[in-house]
Design an enzyme around this catalytic site. Structure first.
Site, PDB file in Angstrom:
ATOM      1  N   LYS A   1       0.882  -1.178   0.000  1.00  0.00           N
ATOM      2  CA  LYS A   1       0.000   0.000   0.000  1.00  0.00           C
ATOM      3  C   LYS A   1       0.912   1.219   0.000  1.00  0.00           C
ATOM      4  O   LYS A   1       1.486   1.590   1.019  1.00  0.00           O
ATOM      5  CB  LYS A   1      -0.891  -0.020   1.245  1.00  0.00           C
ATOM      6  CG  LYS A   1      -2.233   0.669   1.110  1.00  0.00           C
ATOM      7  CD  LYS A   1      -2.172   2.169   0.924  1.00  0.00           C
ATOM      8  CE  LYS A   1      -1.838   2.952   2.173  1.00  0.00           C
ATOM      9  NZ  LYS A   1      -1.496   4.356   1.846  1.00  0.00           N
TER      10      LYS A   1
ATOM     11  N   GLU B   1       9.057   0.963  11.606  1.00  0.00           N
ATOM     12  CA  GLU B   1      10.171   1.915  11.453  1.00  0.00           C
ATOM     13  C   GLU B   1       9.564   3.307  11.471  1.00  0.00           C
ATOM     14  O   GLU B   1       8.865   3.703  10.531  1.00  0.00           O
ATOM     15  CB  GLU B   1      10.894   1.677  10.126  1.00  0.00           C
ATOM     16  CG  GLU B   1      11.606   0.346  10.070  1.00  0.00           C
ATOM     17  CD  GLU B   1      12.533   0.237   8.860  1.00  0.00           C
ATOM     18  OE1 GLU B   1      12.515   1.117   8.001  1.00  0.00           O
ATOM     19  OE2 GLU B   1      13.278  -0.751   8.807  1.00  0.00           O
ATOM     20  N   LEU B   2       9.862   4.079  12.524  1.00  0.00           N
ATOM     21  CA  LEU B   2       9.081   5.296  12.766  1.00  0.00           C
ATOM     22  C   LEU B   2       9.940   6.549  12.747  1.00  0.00           C
ATOM     23  O   LEU B   2      11.039   6.560  12.221  1.00  0.00           O
ATOM     24  CB  LEU B   2       8.327   5.136  14.089  1.00  0.00           C
ATOM     25  CG  LEU B   2       7.596   3.788  14.229  1.00  0.00           C
ATOM     26  CD1 LEU B   2       6.888   3.687  15.546  1.00  0.00           C
ATOM     27  CD2 LEU B   2       6.651   3.563  13.061  1.00  0.00           C
TER      28      LEU B   2
ATOM     29  N   CYS C   1      13.677  10.839   7.986  1.00  0.00           N
ATOM     30  CA  CYS C   1      13.500  10.314   9.343  1.00  0.00           C
ATOM     31  C   CYS C   1      14.815  10.285  10.104  1.00  0.00           C
ATOM     32  O   CYS C   1      14.846  10.526  11.304  1.00  0.00           O
ATOM     33  CB  CYS C   1      12.896   8.925   9.292  1.00  0.00           C
ATOM     34  SG  CYS C   1      13.939   7.736   8.425  1.00  0.00           S
TER      35      CYS C   1
ATOM     36  N   GLN D   1       1.500  19.878   5.264  1.00  0.00           N
ATOM     37  CA  GLN D   1       2.815  19.732   5.898  1.00  0.00           C
ATOM     38  C   GLN D   1       3.471  21.109   6.070  1.00  0.00           C
ATOM     39  O   GLN D   1       4.110  21.373   7.090  1.00  0.00           O
ATOM     40  CB  GLN D   1       3.698  18.805   5.042  1.00  0.00           C
ATOM     41  CG  GLN D   1       4.979  18.359   5.689  1.00  0.00           C
ATOM     42  CD  GLN D   1       4.756  17.404   6.867  1.00  0.00           C
ATOM     43  OE1 GLN D   1       3.636  16.980   7.122  1.00  0.00           O
ATOM     44  NE2 GLN D   1       5.816  17.108   7.584  1.00  0.00           N
TER      45      GLN D   1
ATOM     46  N   GLU E   1       8.991  15.503  16.481  1.00  0.00           N
ATOM     47  CA  GLU E   1       9.489  15.484  15.103  1.00  0.00           C
ATOM     48  C   GLU E   1       8.687  16.485  14.271  1.00  0.00           C
ATOM     49  O   GLU E   1       7.462  16.416  14.206  1.00  0.00           O
ATOM     50  CB  GLU E   1       9.296  14.075  14.526  1.00  0.00           C
ATOM     51  CG  GLU E   1       9.846  13.927  13.126  1.00  0.00           C
ATOM     52  CD  GLU E   1       9.517  12.566  12.516  1.00  0.00           C
ATOM     53  OE1 GLU E   1       8.344  12.163  12.549  1.00  0.00           O
ATOM     54  OE2 GLU E   1      10.443  11.919  12.008  1.00  0.00           O
TER      55      GLU E   1
HETATM   56  P1  NAD Z   1       2.067   8.198   8.044  1.00  0.00           P
HETATM   57  O1  NAD Z   1       2.163   7.356   9.255  1.00  0.00           O
HETATM   58  O2  NAD Z   1       1.032   9.259   8.013  1.00  0.00           O
HETATM   59  O3  NAD Z   1       1.778   7.299   6.746  1.00  0.00           O
HETATM   60  C1  NAD Z   1       2.648   6.242   6.385  1.00  0.00           C
HETATM   61  C2  NAD Z   1       1.846   5.224   5.589  1.00  0.00           C
HETATM   62  O4  NAD Z   1       0.859   4.662   6.438  1.00  0.00           O
HETATM   63  C3  NAD Z   1       1.095   5.820   4.393  1.00  0.00           C
HETATM   64  O5  NAD Z   1       1.123   4.906   3.325  1.00  0.00           O
HETATM   65  C4  NAD Z   1      -0.316   5.937   4.927  1.00  0.00           C
HETATM   66  O6  NAD Z   1      -1.311   5.900   3.923  1.00  0.00           O
HETATM   67  C5  NAD Z   1      -0.407   4.720   5.813  1.00  0.00           C
HETATM   68  N1  NAD Z   1      -1.426   4.774   6.850  1.00  0.00           N
HETATM   69  C6  NAD Z   1      -1.920   5.865   7.488  1.00  0.00           C
HETATM   70  N2  NAD Z   1      -2.870   5.504   8.379  1.00  0.00           N
HETATM   71  C7  NAD Z   1      -2.965   4.152   8.308  1.00  0.00           C
HETATM   72  C8  NAD Z   1      -3.756   3.186   8.975  1.00  0.00           C
HETATM   73  N3  NAD Z   1      -4.656   3.519   9.903  1.00  0.00           N
HETATM   74  N4  NAD Z   1      -3.583   1.883   8.663  1.00  0.00           N
HETATM   75  C9  NAD Z   1      -2.673   1.510   7.738  1.00  0.00           C
HETATM   76  N5  NAD Z   1      -1.910   2.387   7.044  1.00  0.00           N
HETATM   77  C10 NAD Z   1      -2.052   3.692   7.330  1.00  0.00           C
HETATM   78  O7  NAD Z   1       3.515   8.772   7.786  1.00  0.00           O
HETATM   79  P2  NAD Z   1       3.941   9.803   6.670  1.00  0.00           P
HETATM   80  O8  NAD Z   1       3.481  11.151   7.094  1.00  0.00           O
HETATM   81  O9  NAD Z   1       3.556   9.281   5.339  1.00  0.00           O
HETATM   82  O10 NAD Z   1       5.536   9.702   6.753  1.00  0.00           O
HETATM   83  C11 NAD Z   1       6.300  10.472   7.598  1.00  0.00           C
HETATM   84  C12 NAD Z   1       6.690   9.682   8.818  1.00  0.00           C
HETATM   85  O11 NAD Z   1       7.415   8.514   8.431  1.00  0.00           O
HETATM   86  C13 NAD Z   1       7.639  10.468   9.710  1.00  0.00           C
HETATM   87  O12 NAD Z   1       7.297  10.278  11.053  1.00  0.00           O
HETATM   88  C14 NAD Z   1       8.999   9.834   9.410  1.00  0.00           C
HETATM   89  O13 NAD Z   1       9.941   9.993  10.422  1.00  0.00           O
HETATM   90  C15 NAD Z   1       8.610   8.418   9.204  1.00  0.00           C
HETATM   91  N6  NAD Z   1       9.658   7.696   8.471  1.00  0.00           N
HETATM   92  C16 NAD Z   1      10.413   6.771   9.139  1.00  0.00           C
HETATM   93  C17 NAD Z   1      11.427   6.098   8.471  1.00  0.00           C
HETATM   94  C18 NAD Z   1      12.262   5.046   9.161  1.00  0.00           C
HETATM   95  O14 NAD Z   1      12.895   4.269   8.467  1.00  0.00           O
HETATM   96  N7  NAD Z   1      12.301   4.987  10.484  1.00  0.00           N
HETATM   97  C19 NAD Z   1      11.667   6.371   7.130  1.00  0.00           C
HETATM   98  C20 NAD Z   1      10.901   7.329   6.488  1.00  0.00           C
HETATM   99  C21 NAD Z   1       9.877   7.973   7.169  1.00  0.00           C
END
Ligand code: NAD
Length: 491
Positions: free
Chosen positions: A181, A256-257, A289, A336, A386
């Site tokens: 997804k 991974e957050l 991230c 954003q 963050e």
């Molecule tokens: P997000 O959590 O909003 O979305 C990430 C993904 O999850 C998207 O595909 C989204 O559609 C999906 N999603 C959202 N709600 C969901 C649900 N209820 N069930 C299942 N899927 C769902 O994050 P974002 O804003 O897209 O990305 C930014 C975040 O990602 C930042 O916090 C960043 O630090 C983190 N990030 C972490 C890493 C890592 O490797 N640790 C790498 C890149 C980004």
């Protein structure tokens, strides 16, 4: 593949799902805009319950044959998959630059080669998984790494191609079938990945893409009890939701957050080198991230360091990510930009001082100036949360103990950077509680190395053997060395 429905910068890309080897359109769509200039790129299919269902069923059906191929049997498919990604390099670069605002130069030189490697490396190393034997006095333990089943992969918008292939590589190489997804704000490169998989001849159902929003499509996917694994990269609030959904079905998940990683500059650091690296924290408009976003600088060198860093920041080329010379592009979405501006405004209202930046950038509606805030308390929101934009903070310290305490003083624990005389920097780095930390460097990654965070930055590790451990069911086949005599008194 047929059925291209979008034309983005002259590139044809399907806006539909890819399920069981075929494009599937939805009765509902969502609009997709470019972060560069807000132009409408097109409408993308929203994954409804029926699409999630079709994808999971297709992946379930494809699983036994894909698993039975073994790592050696799967490798030619995956090598071809990597080749097909390479053949689409130009298109992938253009698409992610247009829908996510990632620098075209970075796509070409970093992301696309890495996406190919993500598939090829794990296909190669999966061969080593088979038939490990552990010899003990009593028995031979044939430790098998069996594929787990259907894997759900959920990725964020800041690095969709890199992160999707980083998970697909080990998941597919170890014999699982996948439902990906992609992020709804940057879905296009994942759609083209499906074309690459199709051209490589991956059997129908082995790799499926269901586009759609997180709240709708993503939530339906991760709530399905037929999943064997969930691999998620994204934000903490989403991860908490996914962990609950996965927990309800006892599906293992890797999370991974986000991060709020420290960038420590010790008194004996090479100031110029630490400043040059410091400016890299504005890469991808700070939407990275693993960036070191909290600068912790020894008080005695702070003024010199700030001026050295300022000089690098002033030289940053902010502009259109499709231009070769651009170093900092747009933020992903108007929401954003709003979020970033609000964070900075609140910090200033609460007493923080701007060293530079602090406002929207004139290049375009979704651009924000590289910003640095100081005069902060450890408890301040801008130090603790963050921001995920081009906004950094700077605090000073007087001793290593204080630096370590401040570095560890948030709920996050993803990465870090530590500049200083090598032995000194290693000693400090070892005390900082994160999943990884770079000494006198930044961003060095190898697929064999573990990647992931602690505290609120995640659960689990991916990379190398850690990816395989996650995506496989480990099983011990115990073969006794002497004839076994059944006995109730035997342990
Ligand atoms: P997000 O959590 O909003 O979305 C990430 C993904 O999850 C998207 O595909 C989204 O559609 C999906 N999603 C959202 N709600 C969901 C649900 N209820 N069930 C299942 N899927 C769902 O994050 P974002 O804003 O897209 O990305 C930014 C975040 O990602 C930042 O916090 C960043 O630090 C983190 N990030 C972490 C890493 C890592 O490797 N640790 C790498 C890149 C980004």
């Amino acid at each position: 593949m047929s059925n291209p429905s979008l034309d983005v910068a002259g590139i044809q890309v399907s806006a539909d799902h890819y399920i069981n080897g075929q494009r599937v359109a939805s009765s509902e769509t969502f609009p997709l805009h470019s972060p560069i200039d807000q132009r409408l790129l097109g409408h993308v299919s929203e994954g409804l319950a029926e699409h999630v269902e079709q994808a999971i069923v297709a992946a379930q059906k494809a699983f036994p044959a894909w698993a039975a191929l073994g790592a050696a049997g799967r490798k030619p498919y995956l090598d071809r998959f990597a080749d097909e990604i390479g053949k689409r390099a130009d298109e992938l670069c253009q698409l992610e630059s247009n829908d996510a605002g990632v620098l075209l130069s970075r796509m070409r030189n970093g992301v696309v080669p890495r996406a190919m490697l993500n598939i090829r490396w794990f296909a190669e190393h999966a061969l080593e998984l088979q038939n490990r034997t552990l010899e003990t006095d009593q028995a031979s333990h044939l430790v098998r790494h069996d594929p787990a089943g259907v894997v759900a992969i959920i990725t964020p918008w800041n690095a969709p191609l890199m992160l999707s292939t980083w998970k697909l590589g080990p998941a597919l190489a170890s014999g699982n079938t996948c439902v990906l997804k992609p992020p709804e704000w940057a879905p296009l490169t994942c759609s083209l990945l499906a074309d690459a998989a199709h051209a490589a001849g991956l059997p129908p159902g082995v790799f499926n893409v269901v586009q759609g929003s997180g709240a709708n499509t993503g939530a339906k996917l991760v709530s399905d009890p037929r999943l064997a694994r969930i691999s998620f990269t994204g934000s903490v609030p989403t991860a908490k939701w996914i962990a609950q959904a996965a927990g309800a079905n006892l599906v293992p998940c890797s999370l991974e957050l986000g991060g709020k990683s420290p960038f420590v500059v010790l008194e004996d650091a090479d100031i110029d080198s630490a400043a040059a690296t410091g400016a890299l924290m504005y890469r991808n408009a700070g939407q990275v991230c693993l960036a070191g976003t909290r600068f912790l600088v020894h008080q005695r060198i702070a003024d010199r360091y700030v001026e050295a860093l300022r000089a690098y920041v002033e030289k940053l080329n902010i502009g259109d990510p499709r231009d070769e010379a651009t170093e900092v592009g747009p933020l992903i979405h108007p929401r954003q930009v709003e979020r970033v501006a609000e964070y900075v405004d609140r910090a200033v209202a609460q007493g923080a001082r701007l060293l530079w930046g602090g406002a929207r950038h004139g290049f375009g509606a979704q651009y924000y100036q590289p910003t640095m805030l100081t005069d902060l308390r450890q408890s301040d929101e801008i130090v603790q949360n963050e921001v995920f934009g081009p906004v950094l903070t700077l605090q000073t310290f007087e001793s290593d103990e204080q630096a370590v305490e401040m570095a560890n003083g948030t709920d996050y624990g993803l990465g870090g950077v530590c500049y200083g005389e090598q032995t000194h920097a290693i000693a400090v780095a070892e005390q900082i509680r994160t999943g990884f930390i770079w000494v006198n460097s930044f961003g060095i990654r190898d697929l064999a190395a573990p990647f992931g965070g602690i505290k609120r930055s995640g659960i689990g590790r991916e990379g190398g053997a850690w990816s395989f451990e996650f995506f496989c069911d480990v099983k011990d086949v115990v073969v006794p060395k002497k004839p076994f005599k059944a006995s109730f008194s035997h342990r």
